[in-house]
Design an enzyme around this catalytic site. Sequence first.
Site, short mmCIF file in Angstrom:
data_model
loop_
_atom_site.label_atom_id
_atom_site.label_comp_id
_atom_site.label_asym_id
_atom_site.label_seq_id
_atom_site.Cartn_x
_atom_site.Cartn_y
_atom_site.Cartn_z
N ARG A 23 0.80 -1.20 0.00
CA ARG A 23 0.00 0.00 0.00
C ARG A 23 0.84 1.27 0.00
O ARG A 23 0.42 2.32 0.43
CB ARG A 23 -0.92 0.06 1.21
CG ARG A 23 -1.67 -1.24 1.42
CD ARG A 23 -3.07 -1.10 0.88
NE ARG A 23 -3.91 -2.09 1.47
CZ ARG A 23 -4.19 -3.21 0.89
NH1 ARG A 23 -3.70 -3.49 -0.30
NH2 ARG A 23 -4.98 -4.07 1.46
N ASP A 404 -8.99 -9.82 -1.65
CA ASP A 404 -8.26 -8.56 -1.48
C ASP A 404 -7.50 -8.26 -2.76
O ASP A 404 -6.29 -8.04 -2.75
CB ASP A 404 -7.32 -8.66 -0.27
CG ASP A 404 -6.52 -7.39 -0.08
OD1 ASP A 404 -7.05 -6.31 -0.33
OD2 ASP A 404 -5.33 -7.49 0.29
N LEU A 405 -8.21 -8.29 -3.87
CA LEU A 405 -7.57 -8.09 -5.18
C LEU A 405 -7.53 -6.59 -5.48
O LEU A 405 -8.54 -5.99 -5.83
CB LEU A 405 -8.34 -8.84 -6.26
CG LEU A 405 -8.32 -10.36 -6.10
CD1 LEU A 405 -9.25 -11.02 -7.10
CD2 LEU A 405 -6.90 -10.90 -6.26
N GLU A 406 -6.35 -6.00 -5.36
CA GLU A 406 -6.20 -4.56 -5.51
C GLU A 406 -5.88 -4.14 -6.94
O GLU A 406 -5.72 -2.96 -7.22
CB GLU A 406 -5.10 -4.05 -4.57
CG GLU A 406 -5.44 -4.29 -3.13
CD GLU A 406 -4.40 -3.72 -2.20
OE1 GLU A 406 -3.67 -2.80 -2.61
OE2 GLU A 406 -4.32 -4.18 -1.06
N ASN A 407 -5.75 -5.11 -7.82
CA ASN A 407 -5.41 -4.77 -9.20
C ASN A 407 -6.56 -5.08 -10.15
O ASN A 407 -6.37 -5.38 -11.31
CB ASN A 407 -4.15 -5.54 -9.61
CG ASN A 407 -2.96 -5.12 -8.75
OD1 ASN A 407 -2.57 -3.97 -8.77
ND2 ASN A 407 -2.42 -6.05 -7.97
#
Length: 580
Positions: A23, A404-407
Site C-alpha cells: 500500500r 483482497d484483489l487490488e489490481n
Amino acid sequence: MEPVRRRTGTRAGTRTGTRLGGRAKFWAGAVTAALALSVTSVGQASAADVNNARNAGFEAGLSDWTCSANSGTTVSSPVHGGTSALKATPAGQDNARCAQTVKVRPDSQYTLSAWVQGGYAYLGASGTGTTDVSTWTPGSSSWKQLTTTFRTGSSTTSVTVYTHGWYGQAAYLADDVSVLGPDGGGTGGEPEPTVPGTPAGLSVSGTTASTVSLSWNAVSGATGYTVYRDGTRVTAVSGTSATVTGLAAATSYSFQVAATNAAGESARSAAVSARTAEPGGGGGGDLPRHAVTGYWQNFDNGAAVQRISDVSSQYDIIAVSFADATTTPGAVTFNLDTAGLDGYTVEQFKADVRAKQAAGKKVIISVGGEKGTVSVNDSASAANFANSVYAVMQEYGFDGVDIDLENGLNPTYMTQALRALSAKAGPDMILTMAPQTIDMQSTSGSYFRTALNVKDILTVVNMQYYNSGSMLGCDGKVYSQGTVDFLTALACIQLENGLDPSQVGLGLPASTRAAGGGYVAPSVVNAALDCLTKGTNCGSFKPSRTYPGLRGAMTWSTNWDATAGNAWSNAVGAHVHALP
C-alpha cells in the site's frame, strides 16, 4: 515470487509496514491509485499501426467525444499540439468523464496514450473483451503523457476510451489522444450510424435482497444499453452488465434491455424474471453478531513474527495473508513461509488453526494484496479459482476466503467463482472482502457490484479506510482520511446502497507503521462505531439513521498490533464486542 527476506521489509510484493502487500501507493491528501488496474509497458509500434482515435487533438471541438454532465469544453491555451485541447471540470458527484468509442480489430494489441495537465487525470479503455485498463496521475503543472496498453478480445470490434478527473479536484486538460495499433476501420469517413440490433442473451447473474444483477451479449454498433424493470427505464450503462438497486426483498421483477447509439434505441430484448433474496445478510456460520477481523502475515517484514496461536483472542476472524498465484489462470496455492517465520512448520500451523477454531474463531485464506496477480476473467479461470481455493481450504482447514484483489476484478466471473466455491464449501463458508476506498464509492464499481452479486453468501466487507487521501461521503461531500467523519460518511455509502449492516466493517491500520497513511487512534475507531450503531460520538457528519447490526472492525495486521503491544485489538476488540 520473490524469496522472503527476514526483517528486510520485502515479501513477494509486500513492503515494510504497509497493509496487504505494501500500500505504499499512498500520497498525502490524494486519491488512491486503485484505478490503475492494468498498466503495462509500452510495446514497439509496427509500421502498419495507425491512431484509431478520431478528433484526437480536439481540433474539431468535442466532435466524436461525449462528456458527462456537460463537463467538457475546448480551449486554445494551453495546448500540447495543434490549436485546441480538452478542458473538463469535475463538479459535485461528476468526475468529468469524456469518452469516445473507437473501432479496433479483434485479437490485437493497442497502445493508449494522451497528454494531460492540471488536476487529477485518468486515462483508460473499457469494453476491450479482455482486461480493461486505466492509468492516472495526481496532477501536473506541465504536460505529462499517460500511457497504457490493452489487447482486444477475439470478437471485439470497438472499445471505449475515456479520460476523467476526480471529485472535488481541479479541472484537467487532455490533448493528442492516441489509440495506436492495427487500423480498425474507423479513422475517417465513417457512415452515419444505424439503430443497433436487439440485445440477446439477457440473463440474471446474481441477486440480493435489494438488487438484481444482469448481463447480456454485446451488440455491434451499440454505444450503450438501457435497462428496463417491469417496463420502466431504470438505468443506462455502457457495458454489457448492470446491477439494478433499490428493490424490495423477496419480490419478483421482469427485466429487459435495449441497445443504443447516436441513431436511436433498439427494440427491447426478451424479458427475464428474477426474484430478490430474503432480507438479511449472507454467510458467516456461527460468528458473533459483532466481530473483529485481523490479517496475519505469512512473512516477516519487521513486524512481530507470529504463529497463529500467538494471535490475540480479540480477533474473531483471522485472515492468513496471502495465497500465491500459480501458472494456471485463476488458480492459487498456499505456501507457509517456514524459514521466514522462525521454523514454523506446516503441522504446527494446521494444529494452531484447529485450536483457534476450537476456541470459536474463524481462520480464512486471503487472496490478493497489493502485488496479487490472481486474475479471474473467464469461465475457465473462475472454475480454477473455485477449485484451487477449495483445495487449499481442505488442506489447511480454513473456514473460507478473503478477496483482497487490488489490481482489479471482473464482477461477472468473480461472482461465478465465488458461487462455485460456496457450492463446494457449504453455507457456513466465511467470505470477506477488503476493497480499497475507491472500490466502494459507487455501486457501478466492479468490487461493489461483486459484493452485491454475492450478498446472500457474503460475510463482511472490511473496506480499507486508509492509504486513500480524500473521498466522497454518502452526503456528496469530500472527506479526508484520518477522521471520524471519513469512517462514518464512507461507511454510509455501503450501508445505504445494498449491503446489510452485518456485512459492513471498518478496516484500519493497527499502528502508524502498518500503513502509509490514514492511521487513527483506537478511540477514533470506537467513536465511528458508536456513531454508526448508536448515533453518538459523531463528528460533523451524522448518519440519518443508526445501524446497530454493524459487523465490526478489521485491522492490518495482527503482527503490527502485536508489535505495539496489542493496543489496537485490546481497545477496539473490547469495544466491538460490547456493541448493541
